[in-house]
Design an enzyme around this catalytic site. Structure first.
Site, PDB file in Angstrom:
ATOM      1  N   VAL A  33       0.939  -1.225  -0.008  1.00 19.29           N
ATOM      2  CA  VAL A  33       0.047   0.017   0.011  1.00 19.29           C
ATOM      3  C   VAL A  33       0.775   1.166   0.005  1.00 19.29           C
ATOM      4  CG1 VAL A  33      -1.937  -0.995   0.871  1.00 19.29           C
ATOM      5  CG2 VAL A  33      -0.308  -0.148   2.502  1.00 19.29           C
ATOM      6  N   TYR A  67       2.033   3.702  16.249  1.00 18.36           N
ATOM      7  CA  TYR A  67       0.762   2.967  15.912  1.00 18.36           C
ATOM      8  C   TYR A  67      -0.136   3.716  16.599  1.00 18.36           C
ATOM      9  CZ  TYR A  67      -2.791  -0.778  16.056  1.00 18.36           C
ATOM     10  OH  TYR A  67      -3.576  -1.609  15.823  1.00 18.36           O
ATOM     11  N   LYS A 113      -3.554   5.508  14.545  1.00 17.74           N
ATOM     12  CA  LYS A 113      -4.543   5.272  14.912  1.00 17.74           C
ATOM     13  C   LYS A 113      -5.629   6.380  15.372  1.00 17.74           C
ATOM     14  CE  LYS A 113      -4.539   1.134  13.425  1.00 17.74           C
ATOM     15  NZ  LYS A 113      -5.054   0.729  12.282  1.00 17.74           N
ATOM     16  N   THR A 156      -5.887 -12.313  15.756  1.00 20.40           N
ATOM     17  CA  THR A 156      -5.094 -12.323  14.552  1.00 20.40           C
ATOM     18  C   THR A 156      -3.638 -12.429  14.841  1.00 20.40           C
ATOM     19  OG1 THR A 156      -4.675 -10.031  14.473  1.00 20.40           O
ATOM     20  CG2 THR A 156      -6.801 -10.631  13.783  1.00 20.40           C
TER      21      THR A 156
HETATM   22  P1  NAD Z   1      -2.657  -8.881  10.506  1.00 17.27           P
HETATM   23  O1  NAD Z   1      -1.255  -8.803  10.715  1.00 17.27           O
HETATM   24  O2  NAD Z   1      -3.312 -10.285  10.612  1.00 17.27           O
HETATM   25  O3  NAD Z   1      -2.891  -8.521   9.024  1.00 17.27           O
HETATM   26  C1  NAD Z   1      -2.465  -7.086   8.474  1.00 17.27           C
HETATM   27  C2  NAD Z   1      -2.637  -7.142   7.072  1.00 17.27           C
HETATM   28  O4  NAD Z   1      -1.963  -5.925   6.539  1.00 17.27           O
HETATM   29  C3  NAD Z   1      -2.142  -8.390   6.366  1.00 17.27           C
HETATM   30  O5  NAD Z   1      -2.836  -8.792   5.195  1.00 17.27           O
HETATM   31  C4  NAD Z   1      -0.766  -7.646   5.605  1.00 17.27           C
HETATM   32  O6  NAD Z   1      -0.504  -8.280   4.296  1.00 17.27           O
HETATM   33  C5  NAD Z   1      -1.243  -6.095   5.393  1.00 17.27           C
HETATM   34  N1  NAD Z   1      -0.111  -5.412   5.003  1.00 17.27           N
HETATM   35  C6  NAD Z   1       0.563  -4.931   5.952  1.00 17.27           C
HETATM   36  N2  NAD Z   1       1.696  -4.245   5.645  1.00 17.27           N
HETATM   37  C7  NAD Z   1       1.259  -4.013   4.546  1.00 17.27           C
HETATM   38  C8  NAD Z   1       1.726  -3.138   3.292  1.00 17.27           C
HETATM   39  N3  NAD Z   1       2.935  -2.319   3.304  1.00 17.27           N
HETATM   40  N4  NAD Z   1       0.981  -3.004   2.213  1.00 17.27           N
HETATM   41  C9  NAD Z   1       0.124  -4.176   1.930  1.00 17.27           C
HETATM   42  N5  NAD Z   1      -0.380  -4.733   3.003  1.00 17.27           N
HETATM   43  C10 NAD Z   1       0.079  -4.535   4.309  1.00 17.27           C
HETATM   44  O7  NAD Z   1      -3.337  -7.856  11.463  1.00 17.27           O
HETATM   45  P2  NAD Z   1      -4.723  -7.603  11.827  1.00 17.27           P
HETATM   46  O8  NAD Z   1      -4.873  -7.697  13.312  1.00 17.27           O
HETATM   47  O9  NAD Z   1      -5.665  -8.074  11.069  1.00 17.27           O
HETATM   48  O10 NAD Z   1      -4.848  -6.024  11.634  1.00 17.27           O
HETATM   49  C11 NAD Z   1      -5.707  -5.473  10.677  1.00 17.27           C
HETATM   50  C12 NAD Z   1      -5.946  -4.073  11.069  1.00 17.27           C
HETATM   51  O11 NAD Z   1      -6.804  -4.031  12.322  1.00 17.27           O
HETATM   52  C13 NAD Z   1      -4.932  -3.151  11.131  1.00 17.27           C
HETATM   53  O12 NAD Z   1      -5.024  -1.878  10.724  1.00 17.27           O
HETATM   54  C14 NAD Z   1      -4.644  -3.114  12.848  1.00 17.27           C
HETATM   55  O13 NAD Z   1      -4.019  -1.875  13.120  1.00 17.27           O
HETATM   56  C15 NAD Z   1      -6.026  -3.258  13.019  1.00 17.27           C
HETATM   57  N6  NAD Z   1      -6.380  -3.555  14.555  1.00 17.27           N
HETATM   58  C16 NAD Z   1      -6.051  -4.690  14.975  1.00 17.27           C
HETATM   59  C17 NAD Z   1      -6.363  -5.430  16.201  1.00 17.27           C
HETATM   60  C18 NAD Z   1      -5.932  -6.269  16.885  1.00 17.27           C
HETATM   61  O14 NAD Z   1      -6.100  -6.653  17.948  1.00 17.27           O
HETATM   62  N7  NAD Z   1      -5.927  -7.478  15.845  1.00 17.27           N
HETATM   63  C19 NAD Z   1      -7.052  -4.191  17.219  1.00 17.27           C
HETATM   64  C20 NAD Z   1      -6.972  -3.016  16.484  1.00 17.27           C
HETATM   65  C21 NAD Z   1      -6.920  -2.649  15.378  1.00 17.27           C
END
Ligand code: NAD
Length: 238
Positions: free
Chosen positions: A60, A143, A147, A178
C-alpha cells in the site's frame, strides 16, 4: 433477498485482505455476493480462496501500484483499508516511525482518495481504528499516533465526501485474535491482564469485526458517517 445475496452486484476493495481482520471482511462480503479485491502482502500465505475474490500482492505504500490497481476496477462500492502494522520496541526510531505512519495512515488517505473517484452515491468506506485511537502507547508511539489519526481522518473525509453521498466510518477493534496479536497473546502475563480488564473476558474473533464493518457498509447505517465504533468487548469502558 437472503443474506447470501446481500452484496450481489457490489464491488469491494479490502487492503490487508490477506490476513486477520481484513481477510475476515473479505470472506464476509464475498460469501454474501460481493466481488472483492483483496490486496496485501504475502498472498501465497493466504489460504482463503473464493470465486468472488481476486487476491493481489500489493504494497500500500507503493503509490503507483495502488493507482494502477484501482484503475483496473470500474466501480468501488465498498472500501475497507485494513492494512496495518505495529512494530514492538522500535517505534521511537524515526525510520520505523515513518514506516508505520506511512502504512497505517498515509496509505489509508491515498486509497480513500483513489477509491472516491470510483465510488457511486451510496458508497461506503470503513477504516480500521483501534483502542489506541483513545489511549497512548509508550512503546508504540507510531501505532497510537496513526490510529488517533484515523479517527480524525474519518471525521474529515465524512464531511468532505458527504456531498457525493459517500459515508466514511471506522471500527475501533479491541483485542482481536489475529496474527498481529499473536506475540502478545502468547505472553501469559500480558494476555491475563488483557482478559482481566475486558468485561466480556475473551479475545474478539475477526468475524465479529467483519459483522460490524458490514453493518456500517449497509443501508442499516445510512445516516451514520464520521463515527468510530468500538468493537472491544467493553475494554474502553474500564
Ligand atoms: P494482520 O497482521 O493479521 O493483518 C495485517 C494485514 O495488513 C495483512 O494482510 C498484511 O499483508 C497487510 N499489510 C501489512 N503491511 C502492508 C503493506 N505495506 N501493504 C499492503 N498490505 C500490508 O493484522 P490484523 O490484526 O488483522 O490487523 C488489521 C487491522 O486491524 C490493522 O489496521 C490493525 O492495526 C487493526 N487492529 C487490529 C487489532 C487486533 O487486536 N488484531 C486491534 C485494533 C486494530
Amino acid at each position: 433477498m437472503n443474506s447470501y445475496s446481500q452484496y450481489q452486484g457490489k464491488t469491494a476493495v479490502v487492503t490487508g485482505g490477506t490476513s486477520g481482520i481484513g481477510e475476515a471482511c473479505v470472506k464476509y462480503l464475498a460469501e454474501r455476493g460481493a466481488v472483492v479485491h483483496a490486496w496485501g502482502l504475502d498472498v501465497d500465505q493466504c489460504e482463503y480462496r473464493h470465486e468472488n475474490v481476486h487476491v493481489k500482492e500489493l504494497d500500500v505504500t507503493d503509490a503507483a501500484a495502488m493507482a494502477s490497481a484501482v484503475d483496473t476496477i470500474d466501480t468501488i462500492d465498498i472500501l475497507i483499508p485494513a492494512a496495518g502494522i505495529s512494530v514492538a520496541d522500535r517505534e521511537h526510531e524515526m525510520d520505523t516511525f515513518d514506516k508505520v505512519i506511512s502504512i497505517n495512515l498515509s496509505a489509508v488517505m491515498h486509497i480513500c482518495s483513489l477509491a472516491k473517484a470510483k465510488m457511486p452515491k451510496g458508497g461506503a468506506m470503513v477504516l480500521i481504528a483501534s483502542m489506541y485511537s483513545t489511549f497512548g502507547a509508550g512503546g508504540r508511539p507510531a501505532y497510537a499516533a496513526s490510529k488517533g489519526g484515523i479517527v480524525q481522518l474519518v471525521k474529515s473525509l465524512a464531511q468532505s465526501y458527504a456531498p457525493d453521498g459517500i459515508r466514511v466510518n471506522a471500527v475501533a477493534p479491541g483485542w482481536i485474535d489475529t496474527p498481529l496479536l499473536a506475540p502478545l497473546k502468547a505472553d501469559k502475563e500480558i494476555s491475563g491482564a488483557i482478559l482481566g480488564r475486558t468485561p466480556l473476558a475473551r479475545f474478539g474473533d475477526p468475524e465479529e469485526i467483519a459483522k460490524v464493518v458490514s453493518f456500517l457498509c449497509s443501508d442499516l447505517a445510512s445516516f451514520v458517517t464520521g463515527a468510530s465504533l468500538p468493537v472491544d468487548g467493553g475494554y474502553l469502558t474500564v
